[in-house]
Structure formats: C-alpha cells, structure tokens
Design a protein around this motif. Structure first.
Motif, short mmCIF file in Angstrom:
data_model
loop_
_atom_site.label_atom_id
_atom_site.label_comp_id
_atom_site.label_asym_id
_atom_site.label_seq_id
_atom_site.Cartn_x
_atom_site.Cartn_y
_atom_site.Cartn_z
N ASP A 129 0.85 -1.25 0.02
CA ASP A 129 0.11 0.00 -0.24
C ASP A 129 0.58 1.51 0.09
O ASP A 129 0.06 2.26 0.33
CB ASP A 129 -0.84 -0.08 1.15
N SER B 25 2.15 6.82 -10.76
CA SER B 25 2.17 6.97 -9.28
C SER B 25 3.56 6.05 -9.13
O SER B 25 3.63 5.10 -9.93
CB SER B 25 1.05 6.69 -8.54
N SER C 115 -3.15 1.32 -9.19
CA SER C 115 -2.00 0.30 -9.41
C SER C 115 -1.59 0.13 -10.96
O SER C 115 -0.59 -0.17 -11.36
CB SER C 115 -2.05 -1.04 -8.76
N SER D 123 0.95 2.57 -12.15
CA SER D 123 1.83 2.86 -11.07
C SER D 123 3.29 1.93 -11.53
O SER D 123 3.15 1.19 -12.31
CB SER D 123 1.55 2.40 -9.46
N SER E 196 4.92 3.33 -6.69
CA SER E 196 4.22 2.19 -5.83
C SER E 196 5.24 1.65 -5.03
O SER E 196 6.52 1.62 -5.31
CB SER E 196 3.29 1.13 -6.41
N LEU F 76 -6.23 2.45 -4.35
CA LEU F 76 -4.94 2.31 -4.43
C LEU F 76 -4.69 0.86 -5.43
O LEU F 76 -3.85 1.22 -6.42
CB LEU F 76 -4.21 1.96 -3.11
N GLY G 113 1.71 3.79 -1.66
CA GLY G 113 1.52 4.41 -3.13
C GLY G 113 0.61 5.55 -2.83
O GLY G 113 0.16 6.05 -1.56
#
Length: 410
Positions: free
Chosen positions: A146, A296, A363, A366, A298, A359, A148
């Motif tokens: 988690d 993002s 993903s 990410s 991660s 999240l 991220g």
C-alpha cells in the motif's frame, strides 16, 4: 559472533579432555538453544502496540520450544537501511523496511535469499513479490502493498464526472473558493506528471545511478510540455502546493476539498469529511493538448532477516509469522494498512475500503520505486520553482536540462 568463538574454544578444550566432554558439550548446546533465544525486532513507532501483540502471540504459539526474549524497538522504516548498515552485527534480527532499500541491503550482504521462497511467493501479490526480489531471488517477506498514492475528494463539492480530470477538480475547487492540494516539494509525488508521458527515469545497471529523459526535446510529449502544464496548474486559483500535513490541516479547516495522498491518511479524511469522503485513482491532466493519466510510484513494506543473526532459523520463523495471513488481516484492522497477502487482499473488508480500492485502481498506472539517491533534490528544486510560477523567468528547457543532469549525476 562472540558465542561462536566461545563454542569453538569449548570444543578444543573438550578434545583435549577426551572423556565426558562430548556428552556435556552436546547437552549444553541443546539446552542453550532451548533455554534462550534472544531476538530484536525493528519497526515503525506507530506499530509498537501491534507488533508487541504479534510477538506475544508468536511466543505463545512456540511456547516450550525455546526460552524467548524478543524485544521490539522503534526504528523508522525509511532510515532502516542506513541504521542497519552502520553495524550489521549489532543490528536487529528482524526488521521492517521500505522496498526501495532492498537492492542495497542485499548487495551489502545484510540479507540472505529466503529458503522457502516458492511458498512465500505463492501467498502474496505478484507486485509485492517483485518488490522483494533481486535477480530472481526472494530476499524479504512482503508485509504490505500500500505504499502508493491516489486521490481523496469531497463528494459534496466534486462530482464523479469532474473527478476524472484535474481540470474538472480545479474548476470545482475554484468555484467554491476551495483548494486541490498536492506536494510538489516531494519528488515522489512529482513523478505522477511524467510517468505516463514516455519520458523516462530509473536506475542504471549499477543499481546506484539514474538515467533521466525528462528534459527530452522531441516526441509527442516533451519535457517542456510537462513543465508548461505544471505552470498552468500552479497558476489556477483552485490549486495549492501543500505537504501531507498541510493537506490534513486543510481538510480539517474546510479549505481543501481534494488532494493526493495515501492510505495512512484514510482515517483522518473519513473523520473530517464523514459520508462525503471518497477516494479514486489519480485523474488525467492536460499536457500538450492531450489528457494524460497521472502516474504514481508504488511500493511495499517488507520484513527482512539479518544475515548476521545468531538465531537465523528463529528469526526467519518470526518474520514469516509477522507477515502471515492472520497478522496481515490484523494489521489492516488495527492500522488500516493494505495487505500483500492474496487471501486478505481479496477479502470483503479490503474490497469495501475506499482507500485500498483506490490504490488498487491506481496500481494499473503505477511503477515500483527504483530510484537512486540523486533523483530527489534536483526534481524537488525544479518542481518547487514551477509551483511558485517560475518567478526568476529562467528558460524552462534550461531548468529541465539542469534537473536531468542532476538526477543522472555519477
């Protein structure tokens, strides 16, 4: 190490004595193992209560097999590598750390490959297993998946349609005299503007230095296109460049209605916004006339076993215990942290968590954080200047070239 020298010396004395000593040495060694297993565990200070509960349950489960003396000590996960490598033999037997430290720990010999790697891998999400792997060998036990970020927003002010684009979010914020916030003083978040543009940043084969094409002057999206997009965002009355702490202050005093953050703030956001609290993947943003999905970084939290532990088998057994299905479920219940364990991740409770669901949705866009130390300062310097509106008026391409040079420095 002193114990090993002592046992070697004792063996020499036994050989000299010839009789009776072999039996005594075997008995003493066996008794020592059963009588005393000392382990030190490092983890985040905010995990103290949870980790002590998990350790106590471990000792109860293995009661009678050893005389355990297991101590938990608070140690920041982001500084774990530096602290541990300062003295491996004096370091914790079992420790929590962020996955971007794995390569350095493995290269320094602080971690040994995990013996039952296939079994551990089968229990965890593939992304978490990847984060714990170096050169196709598993070196740590996945604990969370988690680390991220995604978008929090207040449904009272922003519609489901508006939240799809950063333009829509900024429009809603400005219309209501509120703010959307993002921390441009952190290069970790700034990556979101570049990650899906075709511009690249990452580790070289040496595992230390970076490559960076964020200053690229050709292609569908150039570095200068991203810089100009950031300047437009910074100039919008609905935007504010704020740290994570300032984001929380804003949602509590009512000035902020959306912001980019992570699961660690889910409880605080829910407390502030109540039923209007919502979370989704990051929006798209306008860059060179196109809608680009924000990316993002991660990552995962991992549990490592010190290769210099005097009790490596018990340390490994404890690490596996801390990261098992039952304790990852407990971690979610107590701390709200997203599990790496497949079974827990698929549970009803996880699926109903807005932050974890966001999240997971993000993903898809990410990338595991695999960045050398020279990445952070040059990106922060560039982004903070964009957030301020480029007050010096320095040429954007020059700034991008300076940033890329700093990130790639050897």
């Amino acid at each position: 190490m002193r114990k090993q020298v002592y046992r070697l010396f004792l063996g020499i004395l036994c050989t000299a004595a010839l009789t009776g000593c072999h039996t005594a040495d075997k008995t003493n060694s066996s008794d020592a193992e059963k009588q005393k297993v000392e382990l030190v565990v490092w983890g985040a200070e905010e995990d103290t209560e949870l980790m002590n509960q998990i350790i106590q349950n471990f000792q109860t489960n293995y009661q009678g097999q050893a005389d355990f003396q297991i101590t938990f000590e608070a140690q920041g996960e982001s500084q774990c590598k530096d602290t541990l490598l300062g003295g491996l033999e004096e370091g914790a037997d079992v420790f929590t750390f962020a996955d971007d430290q794995l390569n350095a720990l493995a290269a320094a010999g602080a971690l040994d490959p995990i013996e039952n790697a296939d079994q551990i891998s089968s229990r965890n999400l593939s992304s978490a297993v990847e984060s714990a792997t170096v050169n196709n060998r598993l070196y740590a036990y996945p604990l969370t998946a988690d680390n991220g970020y995604f978008l929090y927003y207040n449904k009272h002010y922003i519609t489901e349609e508006q939240v799809k684009t950063l333009d829509g979010i900024l429009e809603a914020a400005a219309a209501n005299g509120k703010r959307f916030t993002m921390d441009w003083s952190s290069a970790w978040y700034v990556y979101s503007f570049y990650g899906n543009t075709g511009l690249q940043v990452g580790l070289n084969d040496d595992g230390i230095t970076n490559y960076c094409t964020w200053n690229q002057a050709e292609g569908d999206i150039r570095g200068i296109d991203v810089a100009q997009a950031m300047l437009r965002i910074a100039g919008n009355p609905g935007f504010a460049n704020r740290t994570d702490e300032e984001f929380l202050d804003g949602i509590r005093n009512g000035s902020v209605i959306a912001g980019i953050s992570g699961v660690w703030n889910s409880v605080a956001v829910k407390e502030a916004w109540g039923e209007n609290a919502a979370a989704v993947k990051l929006p798209t943003y306008t860059c060179n006339g196109k809608q680009v999905q924000m990316a993002s970084f991660s990552g995962c939290k991992l549990i490592g076993v010190n290769a210099y532990s005097e009790h490596p088998k018990w340390a490994a057994r404890l690490a596996e215990w801390i990261t098992n299905e039952e304790n990852q479920q407990l971690r979610f219940e107590k701390r709200g942290q997203g599990p790496s364990n497949v079974t827990v991740a698929e549970s009803k409770e996880i699926q109903q968590s807005p932050a974890i669901a966001a999240l997971i949705e993000q993903s898809e866009y990410s990338q595991l954080q695999r960045i050398g130390g020279n990445f952070w300062d040059p990106v922060t310097k560039f982004a903070e200047n964009m957030a301020a509106g480029n007050p010096s008026g320095q040429d954007l391409q020059e700034q991008l070239d300076e940033m890329a040079k700093g990130v790639s420095a050897r």
